[in-house]
Motif scaffolding. Structure first.
Motif, PDB file in Angstrom:
ATOM      1  N   ARG A 105       0.822  -1.211   0.000  1.00 58.61           N
ATOM      2  CA  ARG A 105       0.000   0.000   0.000  1.00 58.61           C
ATOM      3  C   ARG A 105       0.861   1.268   0.000  1.00 58.61           C
ATOM      4  N   LEU A 106       1.912   1.309   0.811  1.00 59.83           N
ATOM      5  CA  LEU A 106       2.771   2.487   0.844  1.00 59.83           C
ATOM      6  C   LEU A 106       3.475   2.682  -0.493  1.00 59.83           C
ATOM      7  N   SER A 107       3.908   1.596  -1.112  1.00 59.89           N
ATOM      8  CA  SER A 107       4.531   1.695  -2.436  1.00 59.89           C
ATOM      9  C   SER A 107       3.560   2.288  -3.445  1.00 59.89           C
ATOM     10  N   TRP A 108       2.310   1.856  -3.372  1.00 63.15           N
ATOM     11  CA  TRP A 108       1.308   2.367  -4.309  1.00 63.15           C
ATOM     12  C   TRP A 108       1.075   3.852  -4.079  1.00 63.15           C
ATOM     13  N   LEU A 109       0.980   4.271  -2.821  1.00 64.22           N
ATOM     14  CA  LEU A 109       0.733   5.672  -2.511  1.00 64.22           C
ATOM     15  C   LEU A 109       1.890   6.559  -2.973  1.00 64.22           C
ATOM     16  N   THR A 110       3.125   6.100  -2.765  1.00 63.10           N
ATOM     17  CA  THR A 110       4.265   6.905  -3.196  1.00 63.10           C
ATOM     18  C   THR A 110       4.358   6.955  -4.726  1.00 63.10           C
ATOM     19  N   SER A 132       7.106  -1.245   8.920  1.00 62.91           N
ATOM     20  CA  SER A 132       8.499  -1.220   8.453  1.00 62.91           C
ATOM     21  C   SER A 132       8.661  -2.070   7.195  1.00 62.91           C
ATOM     22  N   GLU A 133       7.942  -3.173   7.100  1.00 61.20           N
ATOM     23  CA  GLU A 133       7.984  -3.973   5.873  1.00 61.20           C
ATOM     24  C   GLU A 133       7.543  -3.139   4.669  1.00 61.20           C
ATOM     25  N   GLN A 134       6.481  -2.359   4.865  1.00 61.22           N
ATOM     26  CA  GLN A 134       5.991  -1.514   3.778  1.00 61.22           C
ATOM     27  C   GLN A 134       7.010  -0.421   3.435  1.00 61.22           C
ATOM     28  N   ARG A 160      20.624  -5.744   8.887  1.00 64.74           N
ATOM     29  CA  ARG A 160      21.165  -6.507   7.770  1.00 64.74           C
ATOM     30  C   ARG A 160      20.650  -7.938   7.783  1.00 64.74           C
ATOM     31  N   ALA A 161      20.546  -8.513   8.981  1.00 66.29           N
ATOM     32  CA  ALA A 161      20.000  -9.867   9.095  1.00 66.29           C
ATOM     33  C   ALA A 161      18.540  -9.903   8.683  1.00 66.29           C
ATOM     34  N   GLU A 162      17.814  -8.857   9.045  1.00 72.33           N
ATOM     35  CA  GLU A 162      16.403  -8.774   8.663  1.00 72.33           C
ATOM     36  C   GLU A 162      16.267  -8.701   7.145  1.00 72.33           C
ATOM     37  N   PHE A 163      17.108  -7.925   6.495  1.00 69.15           N
ATOM     38  CA  PHE A 163      17.052  -7.832   5.040  1.00 69.15           C
ATOM     39  C   PHE A 163      17.425  -9.160   4.379  1.00 69.15           C
ATOM     40  N   SER A 164      18.412  -9.847   4.926  1.00 73.67           N
ATOM     41  CA  SER A 164      18.813 -11.124   4.336  1.00 73.67           C
ATOM     42  C   SER A 164      17.734 -12.186   4.513  1.00 73.67           C
ATOM     43  N   ARG A 165      16.918 -12.033   5.547  1.00 69.97           N
ATOM     44  CA  ARG A 165      15.818 -12.979   5.790  1.00 69.97           C
ATOM     45  C   ARG A 165      14.693 -12.810   4.785  1.00 69.97           C
ATOM     46  N   ARG A 166      14.498 -11.576   4.342  1.00 70.31           N
ATOM     47  CA  ARG A 166      13.398 -11.295   3.439  1.00 70.31           C
ATOM     48  C   ARG A 166      13.709 -11.826   2.048  1.00 70.31           C
ATOM     49  N   ASP A 167      12.698 -12.379   1.406  1.00 64.66           N
ATOM     50  CA  ASP A 167      12.918 -12.929   0.077  1.00 64.66           C
ATOM     51  C   ASP A 167      12.573 -11.929  -1.018  1.00 64.66           C
TER      52      ASP A 167
END
Length: 249
Positions: A105-110, A132-134, A160-167
């Protein structure tokens, strides 16, 4: 258009000060039409720009399916700089986003604001949740202010660990040392050790004065060490955006 998120998982690190200054420099120094979007319920960004609190809390309504960000955009006293203020309605936003199931949703709004602004600066709350994910999904670049301490270095490792966890895709991160006190030996140890080479924002009187003057440092103390440090960060951000091939308009 470029989306610049000023984010830190830790509170009290000067995040809002940096976001306000970054937005002001993008607009006034860079000549880019800029929107400062405050996503932190405390509403510090609007306060630092001299705005009065919203009388009708509607910030979270933008994230509803029929939400229209342009309806809530306000001008500031600075040419080329607009703002979207925070208000108490953001308190339930993470649960609202999870309930709606709209992960972009945030991506769409921006994206919808693309034709209006060359730069959108997000002042983000210190959370790791649905919001934060958005933010990470929408941002082109994340500025990460960290305190000059082992906990600051640990927060960087955790992100950095959080980013590496995300696919999914994650934006590049520009970490920096915030609130550096040259009189403190421990701060020098961290700056020369685990956080060596990072840009540095000093703990300085002009930055504290922003809250009293409700004005960016570059307006009332342009030659101060603090203003010069913030200017270097802004220039590094613009250089990085150029490397990412993100056009100014």
């Amino acid at each position: 258009m470029a989306i610049i998120a000023v984010y830190s998982p830790k509170g009290g690190v000067g995040k809002t000060t940096i976001a306000v200054d970054m937005a002001w420099r993008c607009a006034v120094r860079g000549g880019h039409r800029t929107l400062l979007w405050d996503l932190d319920i405390q509403g510090g960004a609007g306060f630092l720009l001299g705005a009065e609190p919203n009388q009708h809390p509607r910030a979270a309504s933008l994230f509803q399916r029929e939400g229209n960000a342009r309806r809530l955009v306000c001008s500031t006293r600075y040419t080329g700089l607009d703002q979207l203020q925070a208000d108490p309605s953001l308190r339930q936003l993470p649960l609202q986003l999870a309930r709606l199931g709209q992960r972009s949703r945030l991506s769409w709004l921006t994206r919808d604001l693309r034709r209006d602004y060359a730069r959108i600066v997000l002042d983000c709350p210190p959370v790791l949740n649905e919001l934060s994910e958005q933010i990470f999904a929408a941002a082109d670049l994340v500025i990460l202010p960290l305190p000059p301490s082992p906990l600051g270095a640990r927060a960087l490792d955790q992100l950095r660990a959080e980013f590496s966890r995300r696919d999914r895709r994650h934006p590049p991160v520009l970490p920096l040392i915030s609130m550096f006190d040259s009189r403190r030996k421990a701060h020098h140890e961290v700056r020369n050790g685990s956080m060596a080479g990072l840009p540095m924002i000093p703990a300085a009187s002009p930055i504290e004065q922003m809250a009293f003057r409700r004005t960016p440092v570059g307006v009332f103390a342009p030659s101060s060490d603090a203003s010069r440090a913030l200017d270097r960060v802004w220039r590094e951000v613009e250089t990085k955006l150029g490397e990412l091939k993100i056009p100014p308009v």
